[in-house]
Write a protein that holds these residues in place. Sequence first.
Motif, short mmCIF file in Angstrom:
data_model
loop_
_atom_site.label_atom_id
_atom_site.label_comp_id
_atom_site.label_asym_id
_atom_site.label_seq_id
_atom_site.Cartn_x
_atom_site.Cartn_y
_atom_site.Cartn_z
N ILE A 59 0.86 -1.20 0.00
CA ILE A 59 0.00 0.00 0.00
C ILE A 59 0.89 1.24 0.00
O ILE A 59 1.81 1.35 0.83
N PHE A 60 0.60 2.15 -0.92
CA PHE A 60 1.34 3.40 -0.99
C PHE A 60 0.51 4.56 -0.44
O PHE A 60 -0.66 4.72 -0.81
N ASP A 61 1.15 5.38 0.38
CA ASP A 61 0.64 6.71 0.69
C ASP A 61 0.81 7.54 -0.60
O ASP A 61 1.52 7.10 -1.52
N MET A 62 0.19 8.70 -0.69
CA MET A 62 0.35 9.49 -1.92
C MET A 62 1.15 10.80 -1.69
O MET A 62 2.27 10.93 -2.17
N ASP A 63 0.57 11.73 -0.92
CA ASP A 63 1.21 13.04 -0.76
C ASP A 63 2.55 12.92 -0.03
O ASP A 63 2.61 12.36 1.06
N GLY A 64 3.58 13.44 -0.65
CA GLY A 64 4.90 13.42 -0.02
C GLY A 64 5.63 12.10 -0.17
O GLY A 64 6.80 12.00 0.20
N LEU A 65 4.93 11.09 -0.69
CA LEU A 65 5.55 9.77 -0.86
C LEU A 65 5.66 9.42 -2.34
O LEU A 65 6.75 9.14 -2.83
N LEU A 66 4.52 9.47 -3.04
CA LEU A 66 4.54 9.26 -4.50
C LEU A 66 4.62 10.59 -5.24
O LEU A 66 5.23 10.68 -6.30
N LEU A 67 3.95 11.61 -4.68
CA LEU A 67 3.90 12.93 -5.32
C LEU A 67 4.52 13.99 -4.41
O LEU A 67 4.42 13.89 -3.17
N LYS B 22 2.62 17.62 12.63
CA LYS B 22 1.31 17.33 13.23
C LYS B 22 0.19 17.36 12.21
O LYS B 22 -0.89 16.83 12.45
N MET B 23 0.41 18.03 11.08
CA MET B 23 -0.66 18.18 10.08
C MET B 23 -0.61 17.16 8.96
O MET B 23 -1.63 16.69 8.47
N MET B 24 0.59 16.82 8.52
CA MET B 24 0.73 16.03 7.29
C MET B 24 0.12 14.64 7.43
O MET B 24 0.17 14.02 8.49
N GLY B 25 -0.50 14.20 6.33
CA GLY B 25 -1.11 12.87 6.29
C GLY B 25 -2.56 12.85 6.74
O GLY B 25 -3.29 11.90 6.48
N LYS B 26 -2.97 13.92 7.45
CA LYS B 26 -4.34 13.93 8.00
C LYS B 26 -5.36 14.36 6.95
O LYS B 26 -5.01 14.94 5.93
N LYS B 27 -6.63 14.09 7.24
CA LYS B 27 -7.71 14.61 6.40
C LYS B 27 -7.67 16.13 6.50
O LYS B 27 -7.26 16.69 7.52
N ASP C 273 5.29 8.76 4.32
CA ASP C 273 6.24 9.84 4.63
C ASP C 273 5.89 10.54 5.94
O ASP C 273 6.75 11.20 6.52
N ALA C 274 4.65 10.42 6.40
CA ALA C 274 4.18 11.24 7.53
C ALA C 274 4.15 10.46 8.84
O ALA C 274 3.81 9.28 8.87
N PRO C 275 4.47 11.13 9.96
CA PRO C 275 4.36 10.48 11.27
C PRO C 275 2.97 9.88 11.50
O PRO C 275 2.85 8.74 11.98
N SER C 276 1.91 10.62 11.16
CA SER C 276 0.55 10.09 11.38
C SER C 276 0.29 8.86 10.52
O SER C 276 -0.43 7.94 10.93
N VAL D 252 9.66 7.07 4.34
CA VAL D 252 10.56 7.88 3.50
C VAL D 252 10.30 9.34 3.86
O VAL D 252 9.54 10.04 3.19
N PRO D 253 10.90 9.79 4.98
CA PRO D 253 10.55 11.13 5.50
C PRO D 253 11.30 12.25 4.78
O PRO D 253 12.40 12.06 4.27
#
Length: 244
Positions: A21-29, A57-62, A188-191, A206-207
């Motif tokens: 499973i891939f995250d998208m923002d900051g990981l693929l794009l 604290k913000m990244m990865g969240k809705k 890429d995100a802590p959350s 991949v931070p």
Amino acid sequence: MANPCTVPDAPSTRPTITHVIFDMDGLLLDTEKFYTEVQEIILARYNKTFDWSLKAKMMGKKAIEAARVFVEETGISDSLSAEDFLLEREEMLRTMFPTSELMPGASRLIRHLHANGIPICVATGSHRRHFELKTQRHGELFSLMHHIVLGDDPEVKQGKPSPDVFLAAAKRFEGGPVDPQKILVFEDAPSGVLAAKNAGMSVVMVPDPRLDSSFHQTADQVLSSLMDFNPSEWSLPPFDKAAN
Ligand SMILES: O=P(O)(O)OC[C@H](O)CO
Ligand SMILES: [Mg+2]
């Protein structure tokens, strides 16, 4: 504490991975830079600066969850509501997202796993409208995903670090739900790393190098770039040497 490129677990102790499973923002794009830019612009109006402890604290969240963190942590919630913050940044983001670029190594890894029959999907906090804008120029690559779970999916009750988005993604693979222990998540995100661990999955982080390294500890492996990923360490088919 795991530093980039270190391997906290010996490869022999890792579970056998069958799905990714891939995250998208900051990981693929490379879309995290757009959020950072607009948030810096908005905060400057209040004579405040946006820093990476707030970013973490913000990244990865809705969107609405991240917006609440933004106005509350910066102490501007009396002047700007989370909803108004979203409206204001939307105008800027709408023109930025269609210029999104792929992160280094994303295309190679997605094409490699797909070509070798490893089921892959995306699980992102992004909602449908933003997803469409961000992937406008990358439709062919994203079409290789078996499915895509978005932040506004009815099954995703809570954003990352809740495991909702990853558990929904595990369910939707062919013959799902797939055993979380057989799933490797890239984040890429802590959350997002926490969400994957809360779902019982393994996670490669991949931070961004500006993120404090204390956030690396939860991940099973930390890499500086997707280019550094070695599939063999996760019982996945190795890259074809001739193709590298
Ligand atoms: O990192 P993602 O793909 O879960 O996206 C989450 C937000 O839209 C951006 O931080
Ligand atoms: Mg992300």
